[in-house]
Design a protein around this motif. Structure first.
Motif, PDB file in Angstrom:
ATOM      1  N   LEU A   1       0.605  -1.149  -0.073  1.00  0.00           N
ATOM      2  CA  LEU A   1      -0.132   0.079   0.164  1.00  0.00           C
ATOM      3  C   LEU A   1       0.651   1.306  -0.721  1.00  0.00           C
ATOM      4  N   THR A   2       0.814   2.421  -0.838  1.00  0.00           N
ATOM      5  CA  THR A   2       1.355   3.090  -1.057  1.00  0.00           C
ATOM      6  C   THR A   2       0.913   3.796   0.238  1.00  0.00           C
ATOM      7  N   PRO A   3       1.945   5.239   0.879  1.00  0.00           N
ATOM      8  CA  PRO A   3       1.348   6.490   1.710  1.00  0.00           C
ATOM      9  C   PRO A   3       0.477   6.786   2.097  1.00  0.00           C
ATOM     10  N   THR A   4      -0.655   7.429   0.945  1.00  0.00           N
ATOM     11  CA  THR A   4      -1.402   7.752   0.744  1.00  0.00           C
ATOM     12  C   THR A   4      -2.778   6.836   0.957  1.00  0.00           C
ATOM     13  N   GLU A   5      -2.522   5.772   0.510  1.00  0.00           N
ATOM     14  CA  GLU A   5      -3.352   4.441   0.456  1.00  0.00           C
ATOM     15  C   GLU A   5      -3.255   3.824   1.823  1.00  0.00           C
ATOM     16  N   GLN A   6      -2.071   4.342   2.946  1.00  0.00           N
ATOM     17  CA  GLN A   6      -2.316   3.353   4.267  1.00  0.00           C
ATOM     18  C   GLN A   6      -3.218   4.519   5.116  1.00  0.00           C
ATOM     19  N   GLN A   7      -2.621   5.676   4.667  1.00  0.00           N
ATOM     20  CA  GLN A   7      -3.685   7.314   4.993  1.00  0.00           C
ATOM     21  C   GLN A   7      -5.242   6.833   5.277  1.00  0.00           C
ATOM     22  N   ALA A   8      -5.293   6.533   3.936  1.00  0.00           N
ATOM     23  CA  ALA A   8      -7.023   6.734   3.360  1.00  0.00           C
ATOM     24  C   ALA A   8      -7.309   5.922   4.804  1.00  0.00           C
ATOM     25  N   LEU A   9      -7.058   4.874   4.347  1.00  0.00           N
ATOM     26  CA  LEU A   9      -7.465   3.765   5.403  1.00  0.00           C
ATOM     27  C   LEU A   9      -7.696   3.733   7.135  1.00  0.00           C
ATOM     28  N   LEU A  10      -6.120   4.410   7.374  1.00  0.00           N
ATOM     29  CA  LEU A  10      -6.494   4.885   8.802  1.00  0.00           C
ATOM     30  C   LEU A  10      -7.933   5.984   8.890  1.00  0.00           C
TER      31      LEU A  10
END
Length: 261
Positions: A149-158
């Protein structure tokens, strides 16, 4: 639970869907499940829940030296993480060194109270009976999917996990109810509801890396098991249904699959 017969014949094995829960209703194994586990030669889990796995998981969840979570998140998101984990008894000192995806996984599960989750209970029962336990994946393989997961995707999940905190108790109860009834289709629908705060593209990507790609790997390793033994194979129930689920894939690979309950 399902009975499995390998394409070339041999003794039966069993496939059991699990849920990551320490709820007493989940830990109370039905008689048919307990009987199958007792009859099996080997227990097969996604990952063997031993001390080494715990150490590897703890290391994989931590940020590199010199980096803290507050360096990676907007201040408001970080503050909400601190509050959410504090409500679960986790201090900020622990939070600081966790990767965004690790915080998301913690917030996506019920707070641990006893640590006696279903897969661990199965492992303990097998060990007490002198049975070997093997894993279809290593801990490193299982957790590596989150690194895709990209950093942007990880933040979206969080952010989605934070937004869902008020609904967690209702959702967990619905998941357990569907699980106890063996309603695999409902489990899929509830899983989609759990991810409703994500874009459709990210939902599809998650299903691919967390479910479909792992299904293919686990199927390959089930097929490699020697056919002269009886296996009790326990994987997350969400891996079972659907066109690319374990049940359909095992049937397509020539296994006899029969639902027992």
């Amino acid at each position: 639970m399902f009975e499995l017969i390998a394409p070339g014949g041999g003794p039966p094995s069993w496939l059991f869907g699990t849920i990551h829960s320490e709820d007493p209703r989940v830990l109370r194994l039905p008689d048919a499940v307990a009987t199958a586990l007792a009859a099996a030669d080997t227990l097969v889990l996604e990952v063997v829940p031993d001390a080494a796995s715990v150490r590897i998981a703890a290391g994989a969840m931590r940020l590199p030296a010199g980096t803290e979570l507050r360096d990676l998140l907007p201040p408001e998101t970080y503050r909400r993480c601190v509050e959410a984990l504090a409500a679960r008894g986790q201090p900020e000192t622990v939070l600081r060194k966790l990767k965004p995806w690790a915080v998301m996984t913690l917030l996506s599960m019920p707070p641990a109270r006893t640590g006696d989750f279903l897969d661990r209970q199965l492992h303990q029962v097998a060990a007490a009976a002198g049975k070997a336990t093997i894993g279809l994946e290593t801990t490193a393989e299982q957790l590596a999917v989150f690194e895709q997961l990209t950093p942007t995707e990880q933040q979206a999940l969080l952010r989605a996990a934070l937004a869902a905190q008020g609904e967690q108790e209702r959702l967990f109860e619905a998941l357990i109810d569907a699980y106890l009834r063996g309603a695999l289709g409902e489990l899929l629908a509830l899983s989609d509801e759990h991810a409703s705060g994500l874009t459709p593209d990210l939902q599809r990507r998650l299903r691919h890396i967390l479910i479909r790609s792992r299904n293919a790997r686990m199927l390959e390793r089930i097929q490699a098991l020697p056919a002269d033994q009886r296996y009790f194979i326990a994987v997350g129930a969400l891996h079972l249904p659907g066109e690319t689920g374990m049940l359909a894939s095992l049937k397509a690979a020539g296994y006899g699959v029969r639902r027992l309950y």
